[in-house]
Write a protein that holds these residues in place. Structure first.
Motif, PDB file in Angstrom:
ATOM      1  N   MET A  30    -107.980 -94.407 -51.573  1.00  0.00           N
ATOM      2  CA  MET A  30    -107.753 -93.190 -50.780  1.00  0.00           C
ATOM      3  C   MET A  30    -107.978 -93.453 -49.299  1.00  0.00           C
ATOM      4  O   MET A  30    -107.265 -92.954 -48.438  1.00  0.00           O
ATOM      5  CB  MET A  30    -108.671 -92.066 -51.256  1.00  0.00           C
ATOM      6  N   ALA A  31    -109.021 -94.264 -49.010  1.00  0.00           N
ATOM      7  CA  ALA A  31    -109.348 -94.553 -47.616  1.00  0.00           C
ATOM      8  C   ALA A  31    -108.216 -95.305 -46.924  1.00  0.00           C
ATOM      9  O   ALA A  31    -108.097 -95.285 -45.705  1.00  0.00           O
ATOM     10  CB  ALA A  31    -110.637 -95.343 -47.547  1.00  0.00           C
ATOM     11  N   THR A  32    -107.391 -95.998 -47.720  1.00  0.00           N
ATOM     12  CA  THR A  32    -106.327 -96.815 -47.127  1.00  0.00           C
ATOM     13  C   THR A  32    -104.933 -96.285 -47.459  1.00  0.00           C
ATOM     14  O   THR A  32    -103.935 -96.886 -47.085  1.00  0.00           O
ATOM     15  CB  THR A  32    -106.441 -98.262 -47.645  1.00  0.00           C
ATOM     16  N   ALA A  33    -104.892 -95.125 -48.135  1.00  0.00           N
ATOM     17  CA  ALA A  33    -103.591 -94.595 -48.584  1.00  0.00           C
ATOM     18  C   ALA A  33    -102.663 -94.294 -47.416  1.00  0.00           C
ATOM     19  O   ALA A  33    -101.465 -94.576 -47.444  1.00  0.00           O
ATOM     20  CB  ALA A  33    -103.816 -93.336 -49.420  1.00  0.00           C
ATOM     21  N   TYR A  34    -103.244 -93.729 -46.378  1.00  0.00           N
ATOM     22  CA  TYR A  34    -102.447 -93.305 -45.226  1.00  0.00           C
ATOM     23  C   TYR A  34    -101.716 -94.488 -44.600  1.00  0.00           C
ATOM     24  O   TYR A  34    -100.518 -94.446 -44.357  1.00  0.00           O
ATOM     25  CB  TYR A  34    -103.393 -92.645 -44.223  1.00  0.00           C
ATOM     26  N   ILE A  35    -102.466 -95.573 -44.391  1.00  0.00           N
ATOM     27  CA  ILE A  35    -101.857 -96.750 -43.750  1.00  0.00           C
ATOM     28  C   ILE A  35    -100.893 -97.456 -44.708  1.00  0.00           C
ATOM     29  O   ILE A  35     -99.903 -98.060 -44.294  1.00  0.00           O
ATOM     30  CB  ILE A  35    -102.937 -97.725 -43.236  1.00  0.00           C
ATOM     31  N   ARG A  36    -101.165 -97.355 -45.999  1.00  0.00           N
ATOM     32  CA  ARG A  36    -100.275 -98.012 -46.957  1.00  0.00           C
ATOM     33  C   ARG A  36     -99.053 -97.166 -47.262  1.00  0.00           C
ATOM     34  O   ARG A  36     -98.138 -97.585 -47.961  1.00  0.00           O
ATOM     35  CB  ARG A  36    -101.040 -98.318 -48.253  1.00  0.00           C
ATOM     36  N   GLY A  37     -99.058 -95.920 -46.770  1.00  0.00           N
ATOM     37  CA  GLY A  37     -97.899 -95.047 -46.965  1.00  0.00           C
ATOM     38  C   GLY A  37     -97.748 -94.568 -48.393  1.00  0.00           C
ATOM     39  O   GLY A  37     -96.642 -94.370 -48.886  1.00  0.00           O
ATOM     40  N   VAL A  38     -98.883 -94.391 -49.061  1.00  0.00           N
ATOM     41  CA  VAL A  38     -98.814 -93.883 -50.436  1.00  0.00           C
ATOM     42  C   VAL A  38     -99.576 -92.559 -50.498  1.00  0.00           C
ATOM     43  O   VAL A  38    -100.351 -92.237 -49.604  1.00  0.00           O
ATOM     44  CB  VAL A  38     -99.407 -94.888 -51.450  1.00  0.00           C
ATOM     45  N   SER A  39     -99.348 -91.819 -51.559  1.00  0.00           N
ATOM     46  CA  SER A  39     -99.940 -90.481 -51.652  1.00  0.00           C
ATOM     47  C   SER A  39    -101.333 -90.516 -52.266  1.00  0.00           C
ATOM     48  O   SER A  39    -101.742 -91.514 -52.870  1.00  0.00           O
ATOM     49  CB  SER A  39     -99.040 -89.609 -52.514  1.00  0.00           C
ATOM     50  N   TRP A  40    -102.031 -89.396 -52.169  1.00  0.00           N
ATOM     51  CA  TRP A  40    -103.332 -89.275 -52.850  1.00  0.00           C
ATOM     52  C   TRP A  40    -103.137 -89.474 -54.349  1.00  0.00           C
ATOM     53  O   TRP A  40    -103.980 -90.053 -55.027  1.00  0.00           O
ATOM     54  CB  TRP A  40    -103.974 -87.910 -52.608  1.00  0.00           C
ATOM     55  N   ALA A  41    -102.039 -88.952 -54.868  1.00  0.00           N
ATOM     56  CA  ALA A  41    -101.801 -89.015 -56.312  1.00  0.00           C
ATOM     57  C   ALA A  41    -101.819 -90.457 -56.817  1.00  0.00           C
ATOM     58  O   ALA A  41    -102.257 -90.726 -57.939  1.00  0.00           O
ATOM     59  CB  ALA A  41    -100.461 -88.361 -56.651  1.00  0.00           C
ATOM     60  N   SER A  42    -101.369 -91.396 -55.963  1.00  0.00           N
ATOM     61  CA  SER A  42    -101.333 -92.802 -56.391  1.00  0.00           C
ATOM     62  C   SER A  42    -102.737 -93.397 -56.479  1.00  0.00           C
ATOM     63  O   SER A  42    -102.916 -94.513 -56.946  1.00  0.00           O
ATOM     64  CB  SER A  42    -100.470 -93.621 -55.432  1.00  0.00           C
TER      65      SER A  42
END
Ligand SMILES: CC1=C(/C=C/C(C)=C/C=C/C(C)=C/C=O)C(C)(C)CCC1
Ligand SMILES: [Fe+2]
Length: 619
Positions: free
Chosen positions: A260-272
């Motif tokens: 979750m901490a890196t989701a934003y930069i990885r371009g993936v959603s919270w759901a992933s």
């Protein structure tokens, strides 16, 4: 399908009078409130998941046998920001959004860092909660929005974090007879600990010193449960209560905090960042409400996923609780909009049937009982609890019924012995086509169905002065896949499951089929009668006794859950624009085996973030 799931729904700001056929019981007076996702496209951007849609509030005002319907979008900060930008700028469950693609490197870095522990959405689309005289639209983040139940206007935004350290909280609180609200939330890596926090919002005392003051200000931590894993707390959607105990399932359906901490930069959603771990067990935590402490016995069962607790009660030294179980966490996968199309039936096949199971736990374990012996002696159930070493008990549930979801009970029996479960009947598709009344005692059931009709979660409202558990009516909002058929509010006799009335409205109503709806308080009796302001129109003021419910609910994941930045000069930068630290964190969280390093690294990021925050005025 598109009509039902994906198309934006229009608000119905002026109340419309429904066409009533049959007869609505004269005692049924009040407002039925409901919530759910109504808008999935903003400008040229589209959400990925049905749970992302902007909250649309609905109300059915029932008075003197008449029904008026209205609806209004929740004016959340998320809604306002999206509408102003004419695109999706706030991330939701299945969609990661990038609000400021034109920012300079420093503000980007700040933006990434602030997504390590993100400020989640206030798009409160799941339920309606009652707190004293106040009504709130709720979701599973720390934000709730107060609403006016008569006009559906959006009022203040409340952050639970102001009162109790939780980053997430359920949309299924419990209420006691005095109006106290009990809920559970997750406190993520706070002071080095991840905990499940059970908190209580006390009911306002009538005429008391605190009258007029928001009960939320008196929110208190009731007790907390340390999470088994610091960086992978369980996801949960509800919990159970009895008179003396609280039941919390720490299931192997977990949020990965580093992801979750890196989701934003990885371009993936919270759901992933949410995954089922079939190799882990389900821990059953029992809290004694009198001592506010967990009971010493450690209960566990096989890996499973539960979204909805049905009810729980105590009997002969045992704790019984009924839940709807799945064999894995794939349910939420079924609700990616890419799957909710014409091929919906094939795309959205459940991998396991939602099954009503009864667990029975011995409250006092005989130290001398043999390891392997069954500690349950109740004749009414086949559920077992096997003694293990070291105060551990392995629970084997009794299977009650396969194929139901969105359960509801007569809430007067919450935490008490009970017999009936009202629910949506589902088969291998998560969309219900029937409403069921399941009798736990006789294991028999009654069904209501009509062709092309998709019912929402049934809500039980008791007849005034009712003695029998099923003396009352069932309300359910129904949408139809037949364009010729208007949506309607169905009124069933809860005892016989025969139709008493239906109230159709010629408006576009969004699907509420897989809704989680919950009754707040039945609006019964003349004292609940709203005052008329203009003849023929339902009032905007008056009733204090309201029935509130929210609606909801549930495909393989789309190829990417990242929301593309808007077209134009200023696209989101490539790696060169990214803050090196975060990139490495992302890489680490995907490849490193060594979670301790990750943990330290995570804290380092938090420290940098705090530093940047304190300097944030320079950005
Ligand atoms: C935004 C957001 C979340 C949202 C979850 C939602 C919106 C769940 C909806 C569930 C429903 C509707 C279930 C019905 O049975 C999480 C995962 C809590 C955490 C991260 C941020
Ligand atoms: Fe729910």
């Amino acid at each position: 399908m598109e009509i039902i799931f994906g198309r934006n729904k229009k608000e119905q700001l002026e109340p419309v009078r429904a066409r009533v056929t049959g007869k609505i019981p004269a005692w049924l007076q009040g407002i039925l409130l409901r919530n759910g996702p109504g808008m999935h496209t903003v400008g040229e951007t589209r959400y990925n998941h049905w749970f992302d849609g902007l909250a649309l509030l609905h109300s059915f005002t029932i008075r003197d046998g008449e029904v008026y319907y209205r609806s209004k979008y929740l004016r959340s900060d998320t809604y306002t920001a999206n509408i102003e930008a004419n695109r999706i700028v706030v991330s939701e469950f299945g969609t990661m959004a990038y609000p400021d693609p034109c920012k300079n490197i420093f503000s980007k870095a700040f933006s990434y860092l602030s997504h390590t522990i993100p400020d989640f959405t206030d798009n409160c689309l799941i339920n309606i909660m009652r707190c004293g005289e106040d009504f709130y639209a709720t979701t599973e983040t720390s934000y709730i929005r107060r609403i006016n139940p008569q006009t559906l206007e959006t009022l203040e935004k409340v952050d639970f974090r102001k009162y109790v350290a939780v980053n997430l909280a359920t949309s299924h609180p419990h209420y006691d007879a005095a109006g106290n609200v009990l809920n559970v939330g997750t406190s993520i890596v706070d002071k080095g600990k991840t905990k499940y926090v059970i908190f209580k919002i006390p009911a306002p005392v009538p005429g008391g010193r605190k009258e007029g003051r928001s009960p939320l200000k008196d929110t208190e931590v009731f007790c907390s449960i340390a999470a088994h894993s610091l960086l992978s707390p369980s996801y949960y959607h509800s919990f159970g209560v009895t008179e003396n105990y609280i039941i919390f399932l720490e299931q192997p359906f977990k949020l990965d905090i580093l992801k979750m901490a890196t989701a934003y930069i990885r371009g993936v959603s919270w759901a992933s960042c949410l995954a089922f771990h079939g190799e882990d067990k389900t821990h059953i935590h029992i809290i004694d409400r009198r001592t506010r402490k967990p009971v010493p016995t450690k209960y566990h069962t096989d890996p499973m996923v539960v979204f909805h607790h049905v009810n729980a009660y105590e009997e002969d030294g045992c704790l019984l609780f009924d839940v709807i179980t799945y064999e894995d966490g794939s349910l939420y996968q079924l609700f990616y909009l890419a799957n909710l199309n014409e091929d919906f039936k094939e795309n959205s096949r459940l991998t396991s049937m939602p099954t009503l199971k009864r667990f029975v736990l011995p409250l006092h374990v005989d130290k001398n009982a043999e390891v392997g012996s069954n500690l349950i002696k109740l004749s009414s159930t086949t559920a077992r609890a096997l003694k293990e070493k070291d105060d551990q008990v392995y629970c084997q549930p009794e299977l009650l019924y396969e194929g139901l979801e969105l359960p509801h009970i007569n809430y007067a029996h919450n935490g008490q012995p009970y017999r009936y479960v009202f629910a949506a009947a589902v088969q291998w598709s998560p969309i219900p086509t029937k409403i069921i009344k399941y009798d736990i005692l006789t294991k028999s059931f009654l069904m209501w169905r009509e062709e092309h009709c998709w019912p929402a979660e049934p809500l039980f409202v008791p007849t005034p002065g009712a003695k029998d558990e099923d003396d009352g009516i069932i309300l359910s909002a129904i949408v139809s896949t037949d364009p010729q058929k208007s949506p309607f509010l169905l009124v069933l006799d809860a005892r016989t499951f025969t139709e008493l009335a239906s109230a159709s409205v010629d408006v576009e109503m969004h699907l509420i089929s897989m809704g989680c709806s919950s009754q707040m308080q039945a609006g019964t009796g003349k004292q609940a009668l709203p005052r008329r302001r203009r003849p023929g129109l339902p009032p905007d003021g008056g009733p204090k006794n309201l029935t509130a419910w929210r609606l909801w609910s549930w495909g393989p994941a789309p190829p990417s859950s990242r929301l593309s930045p808007p077209r134009g000069r200023c696209r989101r930068g490539g790696p060169s624009f990214h803050f090196a630290l975060i990139l490495s964190a992302a890489a680490l969280s995907q490849h490193s085996e060594n979670r301790t390093h990750l943990y330290l690294f995570f804290h380092f990021i938090l420290a940098v973030r705090t530093l940047l925050e304190s300097q944030s005025n320079i950005y």
